[in-house]
Design a protein around this motif. Structure first.
Motif, short mmCIF file in Angstrom:
data_model
loop_
_atom_site.label_atom_id
_atom_site.label_comp_id
_atom_site.label_asym_id
_atom_site.label_seq_id
_atom_site.Cartn_x
_atom_site.Cartn_y
_atom_site.Cartn_z
N VAL A 465 0.84 -1.21 0.00
CA VAL A 465 0.00 0.00 0.00
C VAL A 465 0.87 1.25 0.00
O VAL A 465 0.60 2.22 -0.72
CB VAL A 465 -0.94 -0.01 1.23
CG1 VAL A 465 -1.76 1.27 1.29
CG2 VAL A 465 -1.86 -1.23 1.18
N GLN A 466 1.95 1.24 0.78
CA GLN A 466 2.84 2.40 0.85
C GLN A 466 3.54 2.65 -0.48
O GLN A 466 3.67 3.80 -0.91
CB GLN A 466 3.88 2.18 1.96
CG GLN A 466 3.30 2.25 3.37
CD GLN A 466 4.29 1.79 4.42
OE1 GLN A 466 5.28 1.12 4.13
NE2 GLN A 466 4.03 2.14 5.68
N GLU A 470 3.09 5.96 -2.77
CA GLU A 470 4.27 6.74 -3.15
C GLU A 470 4.31 6.95 -4.66
O GLU A 470 4.64 8.06 -5.14
CB GLU A 470 5.53 6.03 -2.66
CG GLU A 470 6.82 6.76 -2.92
CD GLU A 470 6.90 8.12 -2.25
OE1 GLU A 470 7.61 9.00 -2.78
OE2 GLU A 470 6.25 8.32 -1.21
N ASP A 471 3.99 5.91 -5.44
CA ASP A 471 3.96 6.04 -6.90
C ASP A 471 2.93 7.09 -7.32
O ASP A 471 3.18 7.91 -8.22
CB ASP A 471 3.63 4.70 -7.56
CG ASP A 471 4.77 3.69 -7.41
OD1 ASP A 471 5.90 4.13 -7.13
OD2 ASP A 471 4.52 2.48 -7.57
N ASP A 472 1.77 7.09 -6.67
CA ASP A 472 0.73 8.07 -6.99
C ASP A 472 1.19 9.49 -6.67
O ASP A 472 0.96 10.42 -7.44
CB ASP A 472 -0.56 7.75 -6.22
CG ASP A 472 -1.19 6.44 -6.67
OD1 ASP A 472 -0.85 5.98 -7.78
OD2 ASP A 472 -2.02 5.89 -5.92
N LEU A 755 16.17 0.12 -7.21
CA LEU A 755 15.67 0.32 -5.85
C LEU A 755 16.18 1.64 -5.28
O LEU A 755 15.44 2.40 -4.65
CB LEU A 755 16.10 -0.86 -4.97
CG LEU A 755 15.66 -0.82 -3.50
CD1 LEU A 755 14.14 -0.79 -3.39
CD2 LEU A 755 16.21 -2.02 -2.75
N ARG A 756 17.46 1.93 -5.51
CA ARG A 756 18.06 3.16 -5.00
C ARG A 756 17.37 4.39 -5.60
O ARG A 756 17.16 5.41 -4.91
CB ARG A 756 19.56 3.18 -5.32
CG ARG A 756 20.35 4.30 -4.66
CD ARG A 756 20.09 4.32 -3.16
NE ARG A 756 20.92 5.27 -2.49
CZ ARG A 756 21.98 4.95 -1.77
NH1 ARG A 756 22.32 3.68 -1.64
NH2 ARG A 756 22.68 5.88 -1.18
N GLU A 757 17.00 4.31 -6.87
CA GLU A 757 16.31 5.44 -7.53
C GLU A 757 14.96 5.70 -6.85
O GLU A 757 14.61 6.86 -6.58
CB GLU A 757 16.11 5.11 -9.01
CG GLU A 757 15.56 6.27 -9.81
CD GLU A 757 15.32 5.91 -11.26
OE1 GLU A 757 14.80 6.76 -11.99
OE2 GLU A 757 15.64 4.77 -11.66
N SER A 758 14.22 4.64 -6.54
CA SER A 758 12.93 4.81 -5.85
C SER A 758 13.12 5.41 -4.47
O SER A 758 12.36 6.27 -4.03
CB SER A 758 12.22 3.45 -5.74
OG SER A 758 11.99 2.89 -6.99
N SER A 764 13.71 12.68 -1.45
CA SER A 764 13.69 14.08 -1.93
C SER A 764 12.28 14.65 -1.86
O SER A 764 12.10 15.82 -1.53
CB SER A 764 14.23 14.14 -3.36
OG SER A 764 13.39 13.42 -4.24
N ARG A 765 11.27 13.83 -2.17
CA ARG A 765 9.90 14.34 -2.10
C ARG A 765 9.49 14.63 -0.66
O ARG A 765 8.82 15.63 -0.39
CB ARG A 765 8.94 13.30 -2.69
CG ARG A 765 7.48 13.73 -2.68
CD ARG A 765 6.54 12.59 -2.94
NE ARG A 765 6.58 11.57 -1.92
CZ ARG A 765 6.02 11.69 -0.71
NH1 ARG A 765 5.40 12.80 -0.37
NH2 ARG A 765 6.09 10.69 0.16
N ARG A 766 9.91 13.75 0.28
CA ARG A 766 9.39 13.86 1.64
C ARG A 766 10.26 14.72 2.55
O ARG A 766 9.73 15.36 3.47
CB ARG A 766 9.30 12.44 2.23
CG ARG A 766 8.49 12.35 3.50
CD ARG A 766 8.08 10.91 3.71
NE ARG A 766 7.39 10.67 4.96
CZ ARG A 766 6.80 9.53 5.29
NH1 ARG A 766 6.81 8.53 4.44
NH2 ARG A 766 6.20 9.38 6.44
N TYR A 767 11.58 14.74 2.32
CA TYR A 767 12.47 15.41 3.27
C TYR A 767 13.29 16.55 2.69
O TYR A 767 13.93 17.27 3.44
CB TYR A 767 13.43 14.37 3.89
CG TYR A 767 12.70 13.23 4.54
CD1 TYR A 767 11.94 13.43 5.70
CD2 TYR A 767 12.74 11.95 4.01
CE1 TYR A 767 11.26 12.38 6.29
CE2 TYR A 767 12.07 10.89 4.60
CZ TYR A 767 11.33 11.12 5.74
OH TYR A 767 10.64 10.09 6.33
N ASP A 768 13.31 16.71 1.36
CA ASP A 768 14.09 17.79 0.77
C ASP A 768 13.41 19.13 1.06
O ASP A 768 12.23 19.31 0.79
CB ASP A 768 14.21 17.57 -0.75
CG ASP A 768 15.25 18.49 -1.36
OD1 ASP A 768 15.83 19.28 -0.60
OD2 ASP A 768 15.47 18.40 -2.58
#
Length: 822
Positions: A465-466, A470-472, A755-758, A764-768
């Protein structure tokens, strides 16, 4: 039989001249027979896995045996100061208010500038936290007064004062530089740090453990302390981050005098207290699934594992040779026919064994060590000698006593159903419908039934689900808007660890490598014995034996703390967000955690688990209450009477669980297990008759079974049966046969890079802090843009004219270019 599995014993046969004699065959066989009998008689281990050992054991492991004289030192400093305050009375005779007044006095004395005076006061506080043992008669009294005093000290604000002193000691560059220059570091170099860390550990561990008779104010204090440790109150970061900094500073050789065992124990207990143990994790998982509207878990994994029984250990190589020889002798001898009811009895005893498997196992060329105990007595009778008169048959209910059904409910993932339908549609229709799992038009009836069964056992994890969410969020950032991130203790810890995460992981693995029993001492390896070696090295045999036991115990405790800490971090990060777990896992894999754990298990694991590196009479609180008996070499060699060492078995299970977490659903990492030849190492670990440890070994064997070849599977049918009985089934997982498996390529680098790219996109989306820069609104108004205040350096007006000349007037501007279409 595989060559790497052979464990041929070395038999020293020397003649009078010291030359090695060739052993006589009969003698060799007797020795081998004796060894095989001893290995077959390994008992079941009555071990109950939990977050920690008993409180007494956890407290005793804080102190090295070389620190024993310091107990009396703490008492002397306390009584020297307390005598002037109490006027002949004892601490246990004071009222609560009088105790508070004295603690306040100690707190004031902690702030003096004289380092030696501060150390004396800290030792007096440590004596209080240890339970004023000189006024107690029994160990129970010591623990009672320790608990009382710890809550009193916490309520008076002692932890904050200790934290400031600890920060000062960490930043004490003079102590660090002198320790770096020293050729040999001993216990005396870390005295202040050890005293401070010991008090903090006693506070954390005592308050963390909840007792039934705790007072309401103590329960409130526990919750307050838990929130305090987990929140960023200390320089804007949780307390655990300070301890992680100590670990990295020690491993970078900048502070070799840090008492690493105490730091690691305190770090582990802090994480355990603030984030929660395995019971709390299970409850959090249940709440998380409910919040996401997912169906409840099919079973409570903790209860299922506790109810499991251990299987018989695998046969050693010598047992198998003996069995083969008996079979050959049996084939040569003329034996009478065996009665049919005896064979029936034998068959009923093993309902999972079919005729084909039995025929394969009886072939001596294919025999190998699987999950099997000693040769069945009935089978031995059949082979070696005529059978005795058959015993009277028992009722059928007593004869077959197996649990009903398998312990785990099978699971199926959504992608497994999609793959099954894709294969079926290609076979029967000739085209596929993508991810559609509902349309079954054109497929035969058995396929309908299969899909129905698969959907009945479909399991959607929180991680799936997570990942979808995240993809969405990555695809539709404007529509979905900002994600609301709950400020949980796990989230705050991850946020603090993220900038230096790789350093923390590498430092922990360096310490684990240095403490592993299979590691050889190297000149460039880190010295983890700074807080165990005395100033004066031992001169007698007895002192050397005691120090040797102390050093081994010290290493075992470090392994225990690191393994428990890493497992807790992985489990909590996985529950908080799957990509937090994946980044820690990837750092572990890149730092060679997988071969390190396999190297750890590539030893005589039975010896490690039954090691007796402890001296009971020197353990706290026994050593401060009872008279010290005279230690002798015999008493040190005898050790305790325990069947196994709790901390070593706990460490082994934790390391196996970490290895499972790193390799689960990761094809390239599973292939690493195969490449590093982990199968024989893991099979040897199955000799430990403990259900939980066997379960995680069998899980690791199951994921690589299909890559080990048909011959390996044929030779290890008992191991395969044990996997079938104990490990959870995935309904369409072809683990036991591995059809067309060679066709699937594996590219470690490509899988890890994807995996590293994801992970990086998630971070970057959540903490940048400069996130969503591409989607920020642009101000097109000239007046608004020119009216903005721009921060300029203070001395800018001195060189303003030069800046204009250089940047504006001397630059040719092509005005015509602005009018042309781009």
């Amino acid at each position: 039989m595989q060559a790497e599995d052979m464990e041929v014993p070395i038999i020293n046969n020397l003649d009078d001249n010291g030359d090695r004699q060739r052993p006589i065959g009969k003698d060799v066989f007797k020795v081998q027979q004796k060894e095989s009998e001893s290995s077959m008689e390994s008992p079941n281990l009555e071990f109950e896995y939990g977050d920690t050992d008993t409180l007494t054991a956890e407290l005793s492991e804080l102190y090295s045996y070389t620190e024993e004289p310091e107990f009396a030192l703490n008492r002397d400093y306390f009584e020297e100061d307390f005598r002037s305050h109490a006027r002949g009375r004892r601490w246990t005779e004071l009222t609560l208010e009088e105790q508070r007044t004295y603690v306040m006095r100690l707190l004031d004395a902690l702030e003096v500038t004289d380092r030696d005076k501060r150390l004396k006061v800290a030792r007096a506080i440590l004596y209080l936290a240890q339970g004023v043992f000189d006024e107690c008669d029994t160990e129970v009294d010591v623990l009672h007064w320790s608990r009382h005093n710890v809550f009193l000290l916490y309520n008076m604000g002692i932890f904050t004062a200790l934290l400031e002193l600890l920060s000062m000691e960490i930043d004490n560059n003079q102590a660090c530089s002198s320790a770096v220059r020293k050729p040999a570091i001993s216990l005396a170099d870390s005295t202040e740090l050890r005293v401070l860390l010991s008090i903090m550990y006693l506070l954390v561990e005592t308050i963390r453990v909840q007792m039934e008779d705790d007072r309401p104010e103590w329960r409130a204090a526990r919750e307050a302390f838990k929130n305090e440790l987990g929140s960023p109150l200390y320089n804007g970061e949780p307390f655990a981050l300070l301890l992680f900094t100590m670990v990295t500073k020690f491993c970078s050789m900048n502070a070799p005098h840090f008492p690493m065992k105490k730091v690691l124990l305190l770090l582990w207990k802090t994480i355990l207290f603030t984030l929660g143990g395995f019971e709390e994790l299970q409850e959090m998982k249940v709440r998380g699934r409910k919040r996401l509207n997912l169906p409840p878990l099919p079973e409570d994994s903790i209860k299922v594992v506790r109810a499991m029984r251990a299987a018989s250990p695998p046969a050693s190589a010598m047992e198998l040779i003996e069995q083969q020889q008996q079979q050959k002798r049996g084939r040569r001898s003329r034996r009478p026919l065996v009665k049919q009811d005896s064979l029936d009895t034998y068959n009923e005893r093993d309902p999972f064994k079919n005729d084909d498997a039995r025929d394969e196992e009886e072939d001596p060329e294919d025999t190998d060590s699987g999950i099997e105990g000693e040769v069945d007595p009935l089978d031995r009778d059949v082979i070696i000698q005529p059978p005795p008169p058959p015993p009277p048959l028992r009722p059928p209910t007593e004869r077959v006593n197996f649990p009903k059904g398998l312990p785990w409910a099978p699971k199926v993932r959504e992608k497994d159903i999609e793959h099954f339908l894709e294969t079926s549609r290609n076979k029967f229709i000739g085209f596929t419908l993508g991810n559609d799992t509902d349309t079954l038009v054109g497929l035969p009836r058995p396929i309908h039934e299969s899909v129905k069964t698969l959907k009945q056992h479909k399991y959607v994890s929180i991680a799936e689900v997570q990942i979808k969410k995240e993809d969405d969020l990555q695809q539709c950032p404007m529509i979905l808007g900002e994600e609301e991130v709950e400020e949980t203790p796990t989230e705050m810890l991850y946020l603090g660890m993220l900038p230096n995460l790789s350093q923390y992981v590498i430092a922990l693995l360096k310490l684990l490598l240095a403490a592993a029993p299979t590691s050889k001492a190297k000149t460039d390896s880190i010295n983890i014995l700074a807080d165990v070696l005395p100033e004066e090295m031992p001169i007698t045999v007895l002192q050397s034996m005691k120090l040797g036991i102390d050093v081994n115990r010290h290493k075992e405790i470090i392994v225990k703390a690191i393994s428990a800490l890493l497992l807790l971090l992985l489990k909590h990060f996985k529950l908080n967000h799957i990509y937090q777990f994946e980044i820690v896992s990837q750092h572990l894999v890149f730092a060679n955690c997988i071969p390190l754990i396999l190297k750890f298990f590539n030893q005589n694991i039975m010896s490690y688990i039954s090691a007796k590196n402890s001296i009971f009479v020197l353990d706290f609180p026994h050593c401060v209450v009872h008279e010290m008996p005279e230690l002798t070499a015999d008493s040190l060699e005898a050790g305790d009477s325990n069947q196994f060492c709790w901390r070593n078995l706990f460490s082994c299970i934790n390391l196996l669980r970490i290895l499972n977490k790193l390799t689960k659903w990761k094809h390239s990492r599973t292939m690493m297990l195969v490449v590093f030849k982990s199968a024989p190492i893991l099979k040897r670990a199955l000799k430990v008759k403990q259900a939980m440890m066997q379960l995680y070994v069998l899980k690791l064997l199951k994921i690589q079974t299909k890559y080990l070849g048909r011959q390996w599977r044929k030779s290890n049918m008992k191991t395969m049966s044990a996997i079938y009985q104990k490990v959870r089934h995935r309904l369409n997982d072809d683990w036991a046969y591995g059809n067309d498996i060679d066709a699937r390529p594996w590219d470690f680098q490509a899988e890890e890079c994807a995996l590293r790219e994801s992970i990086e996109k998630f971070n970057s989306r959540r903490y940048d802090k400069n996130k969503n820069g591409d989607f920020a609104p642009v101000d097109n108004c000239l007046q608004s843009v020119l009216g903005q205040r721009v921060e300029l350096p203070e001395d800018f007006h001195y060189s303003y004219e030069m800046w204009l000349e250089r940047e504006v007037f001397s630059q040719p501007i092509q005005w015509e270019g602005l009018l042309q279409n781009p």
